[in-house]
Write a protein that holds these residues in place. Sequence first.
Motif, PDB file in Angstrom:
ATOM      1  N   LEU A  24       0.846  -1.191   0.000  1.00  0.00           N
ATOM      2  CA  LEU A  24       0.000   0.000   0.000  1.00  0.00           C
ATOM      3  C   LEU A  24       0.880   1.239   0.000  1.00  0.00           C
ATOM      4  CD1 LEU A  24      -2.681  -1.049   2.641  1.00  0.00           C
ATOM      5  CD2 LEU A  24      -2.938  -0.981   0.152  1.00  0.00           C
ATOM      6  N   PRO A  25       0.484   2.272  -0.759  1.00  0.00           N
ATOM      7  CA  PRO A  25       1.289   3.508  -0.774  1.00  0.00           C
ATOM      8  C   PRO A  25       1.495   4.052   0.644  1.00  0.00           C
ATOM      9  CG  PRO A  25      -0.349   3.554  -2.516  1.00  0.00           C
ATOM     10  CD  PRO A  25      -0.662   2.346  -1.666  1.00  0.00           C
ATOM     11  N   GLY A  26       2.740   4.427   0.919  1.00  0.00           N
ATOM     12  CA  GLY A  26       3.076   4.999   2.219  1.00  0.00           C
ATOM     13  C   GLY A  26       3.362   3.971   3.303  1.00  0.00           C
ATOM     14  N   THR A  27       3.441   2.692   2.911  1.00  0.00           N
ATOM     15  CA  THR A  27       3.692   1.651   3.911  1.00  0.00           C
ATOM     16  C   THR A  27       4.865   0.768   3.488  1.00  0.00           C
ATOM     17  OG1 THR A  27       2.232  -0.010   2.922  1.00  0.00           O
ATOM     18  CG2 THR A  27       1.229   1.560   4.455  1.00  0.00           C
ATOM     19  N   GLY A  28       5.174  -0.187   4.352  1.00  0.00           N
ATOM     20  CA  GLY A  28       6.245  -1.117   4.064  1.00  0.00           C
ATOM     21  C   GLY A  28       5.819  -2.554   4.301  1.00  0.00           C
ATOM     22  N   VAL A  29       6.643  -3.456   3.810  1.00  0.00           N
ATOM     23  CA  VAL A  29       6.464  -4.883   4.054  1.00  0.00           C
ATOM     24  C   VAL A  29       7.838  -5.442   4.412  1.00  0.00           C
ATOM     25  CG1 VAL A  29       4.526  -5.127   2.457  1.00  0.00           C
ATOM     26  CG2 VAL A  29       6.853  -5.524   1.631  1.00  0.00           C
ATOM     27  N   CYS A  30       7.842  -6.605   5.036  1.00  0.00           N
ATOM     28  CA  CYS A  30       9.106  -7.259   5.365  1.00  0.00           C
ATOM     29  C   CYS A  30       9.275  -8.477   4.476  1.00  0.00           C
ATOM     30  CB  CYS A  30       9.125  -7.668   6.834  1.00  0.00           C
ATOM     31  SG  CYS A  30      10.681  -8.417   7.328  1.00  0.00           S
ATOM     32  N   ALA A  31      10.471  -8.635   3.954  1.00  0.00           N
ATOM     33  CA  ALA A  31      10.791  -9.807   3.135  1.00  0.00           C
ATOM     34  C   ALA A  31      12.026 -10.483   3.735  1.00  0.00           C
ATOM     35  CB  ALA A  31      11.066  -9.388   1.695  1.00  0.00           C
ATOM     36  N   LEU A  32      12.033 -11.776   3.710  1.00  0.00           N
ATOM     37  CA  LEU A  32      13.199 -12.537   4.156  1.00  0.00           C
ATOM     38  C   LEU A  32      13.950 -12.970   2.912  1.00  0.00           C
ATOM     39  CD1 LEU A  32      14.672 -13.687   6.613  1.00  0.00           C
ATOM     40  CD2 LEU A  32      13.308 -15.769   6.359  1.00  0.00           C
ATOM     41  N   ILE A  33      15.116 -12.370   2.701  1.00  0.00           N
ATOM     42  CA  ILE A  33      15.889 -12.622   1.491  1.00  0.00           C
ATOM     43  C   ILE A  33      17.258 -13.151   1.890  1.00  0.00           C
ATOM     44  CG2 ILE A  33      16.874 -11.589  -0.598  1.00  0.00           C
ATOM     45  CD1 ILE A  33      14.620  -9.471  -0.392  1.00  0.00           C
ATOM     46  N   ALA A  34      17.535 -14.365   1.502  1.00  0.00           N
ATOM     47  CA  ALA A  34      18.807 -15.023   1.829  1.00  0.00           C
ATOM     48  C   ALA A  34      19.090 -14.923   3.332  1.00  0.00           C
ATOM     49  CB  ALA A  34      19.944 -14.433   0.990  1.00  0.00           C
ATOM     50  N   GLY A  35      18.052 -15.091   4.145  1.00  0.00           N
ATOM     51  CA  GLY A  35      18.211 -15.056   5.594  1.00  0.00           C
ATOM     52  C   GLY A  35      18.246 -13.672   6.203  1.00  0.00           C
ATOM     53  N   GLN A  36      18.166 -12.615   5.373  1.00  0.00           N
ATOM     54  CA  GLN A  36      18.194 -11.239   5.854  1.00  0.00           C
ATOM     55  C   GLN A  36      16.788 -10.658   5.841  1.00  0.00           C
ATOM     56  OE1 GLN A  36      21.146  -9.559   6.814  1.00  0.00           O
ATOM     57  NE2 GLN A  36      21.902 -11.651   6.651  1.00  0.00           N
ATOM     58  N   GLN A  37      16.377 -10.014   6.945  1.00  0.00           N
ATOM     59  CA  GLN A  37      15.105  -9.300   6.952  1.00  0.00           C
ATOM     60  C   GLN A  37      15.308  -7.961   6.258  1.00  0.00           C
ATOM     61  OE1 GLN A  37      12.893  -8.837  10.563  1.00  0.00           O
ATOM     62  NE2 GLN A  37      13.561 -10.823  11.354  1.00  0.00           N
ATOM     63  N   VAL A  38      14.525  -7.729   5.211  1.00  0.00           N
ATOM     64  CA  VAL A  38      14.616  -6.484   4.448  1.00  0.00           C
ATOM     65  C   VAL A  38      13.249  -5.801   4.499  1.00  0.00           C
ATOM     66  CG1 VAL A  38      15.061  -5.480   2.173  1.00  0.00           C
ATOM     67  CG2 VAL A  38      16.374  -7.479   2.936  1.00  0.00           C
ATOM     68  N   ALA A  39      13.255  -4.526   4.903  1.00  0.00           N
ATOM     69  CA  ALA A  39      12.034  -3.718   4.941  1.00  0.00           C
ATOM     70  C   ALA A  39      11.912  -2.998   3.601  1.00  0.00           C
ATOM     71  CB  ALA A  39      12.098  -2.701   6.073  1.00  0.00           C
ATOM     72  N   VAL A  40      10.819  -3.239   2.894  1.00  0.00           N
ATOM     73  CA  VAL A  40      10.618  -2.652   1.567  1.00  0.00           C
ATOM     74  C   VAL A  40       9.442  -1.683   1.653  1.00  0.00           C
ATOM     75  CG1 VAL A  40      10.174  -3.122  -0.866  1.00  0.00           C
ATOM     76  CG2 VAL A  40      11.460  -4.777   0.511  1.00  0.00           C
ATOM     77  N   PHE A  41       9.676  -0.440   1.245  1.00  0.00           N
ATOM     78  CA  PHE A  41       8.666   0.614   1.358  1.00  0.00           C
ATOM     79  C   PHE A  41       8.275   1.138  -0.029  1.00  0.00           C
ATOM     80  CE2 PHE A  41      11.158   0.716   5.207  1.00  0.00           C
ATOM     81  CZ  PHE A  41      10.184   0.752   6.190  1.00  0.00           C
ATOM     82  N   ARG A  42       7.022   1.551  -0.126  1.00  0.00           N
ATOM     83  CA  ARG A  42       6.509   2.222  -1.317  1.00  0.00           C
ATOM     84  C   ARG A  42       6.012   3.593  -0.851  1.00  0.00           C
ATOM     85  NH1 ARG A  42       1.104   0.313  -4.501  1.00  0.00           N
ATOM     86  NH2 ARG A  42       0.985   2.021  -5.985  1.00  0.00           N
ATOM     87  N   VAL A  43       6.798   4.614  -1.195  1.00  0.00           N
ATOM     88  CA  VAL A  43       6.504   5.958  -0.710  1.00  0.00           C
ATOM     89  C   VAL A  43       6.698   6.956  -1.841  1.00  0.00           C
ATOM     90  CG1 VAL A  43       7.097   7.739   0.998  1.00  0.00           C
ATOM     91  CG2 VAL A  43       7.330   5.317   1.602  1.00  0.00           C
ATOM     92  N   ALA A  44       5.724   7.812  -2.035  1.00  0.00           N
ATOM     93  CA  ALA A  44       5.803   8.884  -3.029  1.00  0.00           C
ATOM     94  C   ALA A  44       6.124   8.340  -4.424  1.00  0.00           C
ATOM     95  CB  ALA A  44       6.823   9.946  -2.597  1.00  0.00           C
ATOM     96  N   GLY A  45       5.573   7.191  -4.751  1.00  0.00           N
ATOM     97  CA  GLY A  45       5.778   6.620  -6.071  1.00  0.00           C
ATOM     98  C   GLY A  45       7.119   5.938  -6.261  1.00  0.00           C
ATOM     99  N   ARG A  46       7.880   5.803  -5.193  1.00  0.00           N
ATOM    100  CA  ARG A  46       9.191   5.168  -5.275  1.00  0.00           C
ATOM    101  C   ARG A  46       9.239   3.961  -4.340  1.00  0.00           C
ATOM    102  NH1 ARG A  46      13.402   9.665  -4.017  1.00  0.00           N
ATOM    103  NH2 ARG A  46      14.822   7.959  -4.474  1.00  0.00           N
ATOM    104  N   VAL A  47      10.236   3.109  -4.540  1.00  0.00           N
ATOM    105  CA  VAL A  47      10.417   1.925  -3.703  1.00  0.00           C
ATOM    106  C   VAL A  47      11.797   2.003  -3.047  1.00  0.00           C
ATOM    107  CG1 VAL A  47      10.567  -0.587  -3.694  1.00  0.00           C
ATOM    108  CG2 VAL A  47       8.896   0.539  -5.155  1.00  0.00           C
ATOM    109  N   PHE A  48      11.847   1.685  -1.748  1.00  0.00           N
ATOM    110  CA  PHE A  48      13.082   1.729  -0.974  1.00  0.00           C
ATOM    111  C   PHE A  48      13.223   0.409  -0.215  1.00  0.00           C
ATOM    112  CE2 PHE A  48      11.235   5.935  -1.226  1.00  0.00           C
ATOM    113  CZ  PHE A  48      12.295   6.716  -1.651  1.00  0.00           C
TER     114      PHE A  48
END
Length: 122
Positions: A24-48
């Motif tokens: 959802l715009p303005g929020t984040g999700v957590c992904a487990l990638i190669a054992g690392q927790q990565v917080a992925v955000f969708r903000v202002a039309g961009r992804v971080f």
Amino acid sequence: MTLTVSPIPPALPWTRVCAVSDILPGTGVCALIAGQQVAVFRVAGRVFALGNLDPFTGVGVLSRGLTGSYTRDGQTRLKVASPLLKHTFDLETGESLETPGVRVPVYATRTEGGDVWTGSLA
């Protein structure tokens, strides 16, 4: 206060996280990638993508933080506030906005075919 120092995360392969529309715009999700927790955000039309571990509490919660903006040197920048102690981090650099020298890892991101991908440290 004791900071949790994260070891330097290993290089990550480009990995599909989810569809852009799954965040959802303005929020984040957590992904487990190669054992690392990565917080992925969708903000202002961009992804971080940042490390999910809050260095002030040692808890993986940044993906549940509140996003917003602030102004530095006349530029509007984007940030996330940890949901626990409200420490804030720049979404592009991972720098703590309150404590110089403290940062969370920042991962490369891209969108392709409507999907979000993350890679190694940016």
